[in-house]
Scaffold this motif. Structure first.
Motif, mmCIF file in Angstrom:
data_model
loop_
_atom_site.group_PDB
_atom_site.id
_atom_site.type_symbol
_atom_site.label_atom_id
_atom_site.label_comp_id
_atom_site.label_asym_id
_atom_site.label_seq_id
_atom_site.Cartn_x
_atom_site.Cartn_y
_atom_site.Cartn_z
ATOM 1 N N VAL A 31 -5.165 -11.168 -5.695
ATOM 2 C CA VAL A 31 -4.570 -10.971 -6.766
ATOM 3 C C VAL A 31 -3.703 -9.829 -6.795
ATOM 4 N N LEU A 32 -4.205 -8.673 -6.468
ATOM 5 C CA LEU A 32 -3.389 -7.597 -6.324
ATOM 6 C C LEU A 32 -2.309 -7.479 -5.375
ATOM 7 N N VAL A 33 -2.442 -7.908 -4.398
ATOM 8 C CA VAL A 33 -1.308 -7.855 -3.344
ATOM 9 C C VAL A 33 -0.217 -8.863 -3.845
ATOM 10 N N ARG A 34 -0.649 -10.012 -4.508
ATOM 11 C CA ARG A 34 0.270 -11.009 -4.997
ATOM 12 C C ARG A 34 1.324 -10.285 -6.372
ATOM 13 N N ALA A 35 0.413 -9.588 -7.017
ATOM 14 C CA ALA A 35 0.884 -9.036 -8.358
ATOM 15 C C ALA A 35 1.638 -7.862 -7.899
ATOM 16 N N PHE A 36 1.725 -7.026 -7.045
ATOM 17 C CA PHE A 36 2.210 -5.989 -6.575
ATOM 18 C C PHE A 36 3.331 -6.340 -5.537
ATOM 19 N N GLY A 37 3.529 -7.600 -5.196
ATOM 20 C CA GLY A 37 4.540 -7.894 -4.143
ATOM 21 C C GLY A 37 4.527 -7.428 -2.810
ATOM 22 N N ALA A 39 3.456 -8.342 0.104
ATOM 23 C CA ALA A 39 4.278 -8.990 1.475
ATOM 24 C C ALA A 39 5.541 -8.071 1.850
ATOM 25 N N ASP A 40 6.354 -7.863 0.987
ATOM 26 C CA ASP A 40 7.562 -7.130 1.039
ATOM 27 C C ASP A 40 7.404 -5.659 1.085
ATOM 28 N N PRO A 41 7.827 -4.988 2.196
ATOM 29 C CA PRO A 41 7.934 -3.649 2.155
ATOM 30 C C PRO A 41 8.578 -2.721 0.923
ATOM 31 N N ARG A 42 9.475 -3.447 0.323
ATOM 32 C CA ARG A 42 10.063 -3.018 -0.877
ATOM 33 C C ARG A 42 9.318 -3.395 -2.250
ATOM 34 N N GLN A 43 8.414 -4.478 -2.032
ATOM 35 C CA GLN A 43 7.448 -4.803 -3.411
ATOM 36 C C GLN A 43 8.470 -5.317 -4.307
ATOM 37 N N TYR A 72 -15.120 2.587 -12.449
ATOM 38 C CA TYR A 72 -13.695 2.400 -12.005
ATOM 39 C C TYR A 72 -13.776 2.064 -10.619
ATOM 40 N N THR A 73 -13.058 1.031 -10.001
ATOM 41 C CA THR A 73 -12.914 0.651 -8.851
ATOM 42 C C THR A 73 -11.396 0.985 -8.495
ATOM 43 N N PHE A 74 -11.132 1.894 -7.320
ATOM 44 C CA PHE A 74 -9.841 2.182 -6.919
ATOM 45 C C PHE A 74 -9.314 1.403 -5.903
ATOM 46 N N ALA A 75 -8.072 0.606 -6.058
ATOM 47 C CA ALA A 75 -7.452 -0.013 -5.004
ATOM 48 C C ALA A 75 -5.965 0.459 -4.558
ATOM 49 N N GLN A 76 -6.086 0.738 -3.266
ATOM 50 C CA GLN A 76 -4.713 1.489 -2.767
ATOM 51 C C GLN A 76 -4.014 0.236 -2.269
ATOM 52 N N VAL A 77 -3.110 -0.503 -3.029
ATOM 53 C CA VAL A 77 -2.376 -1.709 -2.513
ATOM 54 C C VAL A 77 -1.442 -1.435 -1.598
ATOM 55 N N GLY A 78 -1.439 -2.430 -0.464
ATOM 56 C CA GLY A 78 -0.749 -2.567 0.605
ATOM 57 C C GLY A 78 0.656 -2.574 0.400
ATOM 58 N N ILE A 79 1.700 -2.010 1.372
ATOM 59 C CA ILE A 79 2.978 -2.001 0.953
ATOM 60 C C ILE A 79 3.603 -2.569 2.440
ATOM 61 N N PRO A 363 -1.003 -18.196 -4.519
ATOM 62 C CA PRO A 363 -1.201 -18.044 -3.115
ATOM 63 C C PRO A 363 -0.230 -18.791 -2.274
ATOM 64 N N THR A 364 0.237 -18.359 -1.333
ATOM 65 C CA THR A 364 1.156 -18.989 -0.323
ATOM 66 C C THR A 364 0.040 -19.972 0.534
#
Lengths: 377, 377
Positions: A31-37, A39-43, A72-79, A363-364
Motif C-alpha cells: 500500500v505504501l509503495v503504491r501510495a508514494f509512487g 516504483a518511479d525514482p521521482r515518485q 507508532y510504526t515508522f516506514a522509510q518508503v523506497g525511492i 497492484p500491478t
C-alpha cells in the motif's frame, strides 16, 4: 483504494501519518509503495517527495500498553524501489506523530501542555512529545524553528526515554568505547543510544567533520563499507545476512570549528561542542537524524570514545551541542543518581501541512522483474 | 487558513488544483508560495515537491466564454524563492485539469468519453482534453502510460486548438524560419506554436541532441544566454525588461539516433523523427514540456527550419515523433485545406493522487530581506 492520511512536518522531515491500529507490515508494504509512487525514482505518480526526508510514513493507533498513549510504526518508503525499510525509528516523524495525536483527538489535550507518550514499534523505543495546548487545543502553527528549515511551526520537545541499549541491550555493543575498524585505520565509537550508530573519526577519512554536505561525496563509499563492518562488530547482523544501508547510522565526528551552514550563516566553534556529518542511506544528511543526535550526544559524554576525545571548549554532562550542516542541534541529557542517561531531549517544531484522502493504485498484476525465491542458509 | 485542493498527476508532472473562479494573481501568489513552502529550497514546510515538475499549481473555475468549459490559470511555484511564474501554460497540468474537471463534477460526464474545453488564462491558448467516461463517470485509474513515468493512469488526449501564434500572433515571430543567434554561430528556429520556443541546432553547441540529460550540463549557461537573444529577436521582451528564464522555451534539436532513455531502454533511430533536449528553467527537462513538443513538431514541418533540415527517415506532415530523454513523444498535427495546423494532439495519462485540505501558514510579518522599491526607467 481510498485511504485517509495527514501530512505533517516534524522538524526537517515530512511524514504521511496513517491511522492503523496493530498494522501488519506485509499488508502495508504494498500500500505504501503504491501510495508514494515508489516504483518511479521521482515518485511522480504518488505522494512521495523523492528524497529520504520526504518519503516517510507513520502508522499510528492507540496503545494498549499501560503508561503509553500511542503505538507508532515508522516506514522509510523506497525511492525508485518498491520496498519499505522497517528497521529504524525516526525522531522527526515522532514529533509529527505527537502533534497529530493531539490535533486528531487520538490523545485528549490538557489545559496548558500535553505530553504524548509514544511507543515506537520498530525499535521498542519509548518517546515523549510535549505539545503546547493553550486552552486545551493544539495550535495550527507557532514560532518554533529548527536548523535546516526556514518556516516556523508548533514548538514541541521530543524526549527519548531510557535511550541506552534499546536495540542491543547495552550502550557499547562492541564492548569498548572505541573500535578500530578497517584494519585499525578508522577509529570509531559503536554506540546504541536512541539508535545503533557508528561514529568514525573524521580525520581517519581525511576530513574535519565540518565540511559542507556536498564535500562529503567521496566519503560515502568508504562509510558504506565501514557501516557493514560496524554492523558486524555490534552484533546487529551476521556475515550471511543481507547488507543494510539504514542500520547502524554512520557518520564522521570532529572537533568544533567555524563553518558555513547550508543557509549561508556562519556557525562559530564556540557555539557547538562537536562537528558531525551523518549519512542518510547513501546521501549526506542535510542536518542530523534525531536518533543519531542522541547517539552522538551520549557518545560524547562516554569516556574513551572518539567524540569524547575531540578537543572542545565546554564539557557539560547535561548538554551537548552538535554542529550539523544545517546548524546547531542541542541535546539535553537527564541522568539518574548513578550518572546513567534516563532521557535525551531536543527542542523541535512540527506543523500540520494537510489532511488528505489518497487514491492508491491497484497492484500491478505482472511484476516488473521476476522474483526469485529466498535462498535459505 | 484552510484551503481545499486536489493533487493530480498529468503526464510527467504533479499538479495541485485549486477551485478559484476569476483568480487575482496578487491574492494567490502569497497563498501558493506559503502552501508550497517555497521559502525553503526543499519545500519541506509545504506541499511542494522541490523540483520544477512537482512545484506546479492550477487555478480553475467554470468559464463564462461560449464553447469553453473551464478557465485555467497555471502557476509555476518558486523553489527556494517566494515567487510564482505566471508567464506560461503547462500542457501536463492541463491534462490534470481535464481529468479533475470531470471527476469533480465541474464538467458533466457524457456516456462514453467527455471532451473538456479549457481556456488557459496565462497565454490565451485553447485546449481540449478528452477523458474516457464509460458509464458516465471518469475512472480512478487506467492503463495509459507516458514516457518518463513507470505508473499507469487514465488514458486521455490533449489537443492544442489553433496553436499557431498564440503569444505573438504569428508562426515565425522573427520573420524567418532560421535565425542566426550568437553572431551567426548558433542557427535556431524561433517559433510560436503551443508556446514561443527557440530550437537551436545541437551541432552548434557541439552536441547531437541525443545525449543523456546529465551530459547537457555544460550547455545550460550558453542556452540561457541564447534564450535572452531569442526573446529579443521574437519581440517577447525589450532590452530594458528583466530576464525571463521561462519564456521562450529553449532546447537543442538534432537528427534521430539510437540512444539510451533514462529508464535504460534503447530508443531506435527508426522509431523517432528528431532528437530533442529542452531546458526547464535552469535544468534539462527529464522529458519534454507538452507546449514545447507542439512547437518542435510544428517547426519540424516548417520548410527552412533547423529541425526540418535534420535528416530523417520519415517525413509525415500529420505526425512527428520526438526522441526525448524519457522516450518517444508523438505529436499529431491536424491541418486545414490550406495546410495550416488547426490542432496538435498528444496521447497522455493522468491520475488523481489525492484530495486534500491544506493548512496554509500565515504570512511572515517581517520579510526575510528588505524589499527595495522598484526602480522606474
Amino acid at each position: 483504494m481510498r485511504l485517509s492520511a495527514a501530512l505533517v512536518r516534524g522538524g526537517t522531515s515530512k511524514c504521511w501519518i496513517f491511522h492503523a491500529p496493530d498494522p501488519r507490515r506485509d499488508d502495508w508494504e504494498g500500500v505504501l509503495v503504491r501510495a508514494f509512487g515508489s516504483a518511479d525514482p521521482r515518485q511522480i505518480d504518488g505522494v512521495g517527495g523523492a528524497t529520504p526526508t520526504t518519503s516517510k510514513a507513520a502508522l499510528v493507533g492507540p496503545s494498549a500498553e499501560p503508561g503509553v498513549d500511542v503505538d507508532y510504526t515508522f516506514a522509510q518508503v523506497g525511492i525508485g524501489r518498491e520496498v519499505v525499510e522497517w528497521g529504524s525509528n525516526c525522531g522527526n516523524c515522532a514529533t509529527a506523530v505527537g502533534l497529530h495525536a493531539v490535533q486528531s483527538g487520538l490523545v485528549a489535550a490538557r489545559d496548558d501542555a500535553t505530553a504524548v507518550r509514544i511507543r515506537n514499534r520498530n525499535t521498542g523505543a519509548l518517546l515523549t512529545v510535549v505539545v503546547p495546548t493553550p486552552g486545551g487545543a493544539a495550535p495550527d502553527g507557532g514560532d518554533g524553528m529548527v536548523p535546516g528549515v526556514t518556516g516556523t511551526g508548533v514548538p514541541v520537545t521530543l524526549s527519548f526515554v531510557d535511550p541506552i541499549g534499546t536495540t542491543t541491550g547495552t550502550l557499547l555493543p562492541a564492548g569498548e568505547p572505541t573500535t578500530a575498524l578497517r584494519h585499525g585505520t578508522a577509529p570509531a565509537t559503536l554506540v546504541d543510544a536512541g539508535t545503533p550508530a557508528a561514529l568514525v573519526d573524521a580525520a581517519a577519512l581525511g576530513l574535519t567533520g565540518a565540511e559542507p554536505a556536498d564535500a562529503l561525496a567521496d566519503a560515502i563509499p568508504p562509510l558504506t563499507l565501514l557501516r557493514r563492518q560496524a554492523a558486524l562488530a555490534m552484533g546487529l547482523v551476521r556475515e550471511d545476512d543481507p547488507v543494510s544501508h539504514a542500520i547502524p547510522k554512520i557518520g564522521v565526528v570532529g572537533p568544533p570549528a567555524d563553518y558555513q551552514a547550508t543557509d549561508g550563516r556562519t556557525v562559530r566553534a564556540a557555539d557547538h561542542d562537536l562537528s558531525v556529518r551523518m549519512l542518510s542511506m547513501h546521501s549526506v544528511h542535510p542536518a542530523i537524524g534525531l536518533t543519531a543526535a542522541v547517539a552522538v550526544a551520549v557518545a560524547a559524554t562516554t569516556p574513551g570514545s572518539v567524540p569524547a576525545a575531540c578537543p572542545r571548549h565546554h564539557v557539560d554532562p547535561g548538554r551537548v551541542r552538535l554542529g550539523t550542516p544545517a546548524g546547531v542541534v542541542e541535546v539535553r541529557l537527564e541522568r539518574d543518581a548513578t550518572g546513567a542517561v534516563r532521557a535525551a531531549t531536543l527542542r523541535r517544531a512540527a506543523r500540520w501541512i494537510a489532511d488528505a484522502e489518497l487514491n492508491v493504485p491497484e497492484p500491478t498484476l505482472v511484476p516488473a522483474e521476476p522474483v526469485a525465491p529466498p535462498v535459505s542458509a
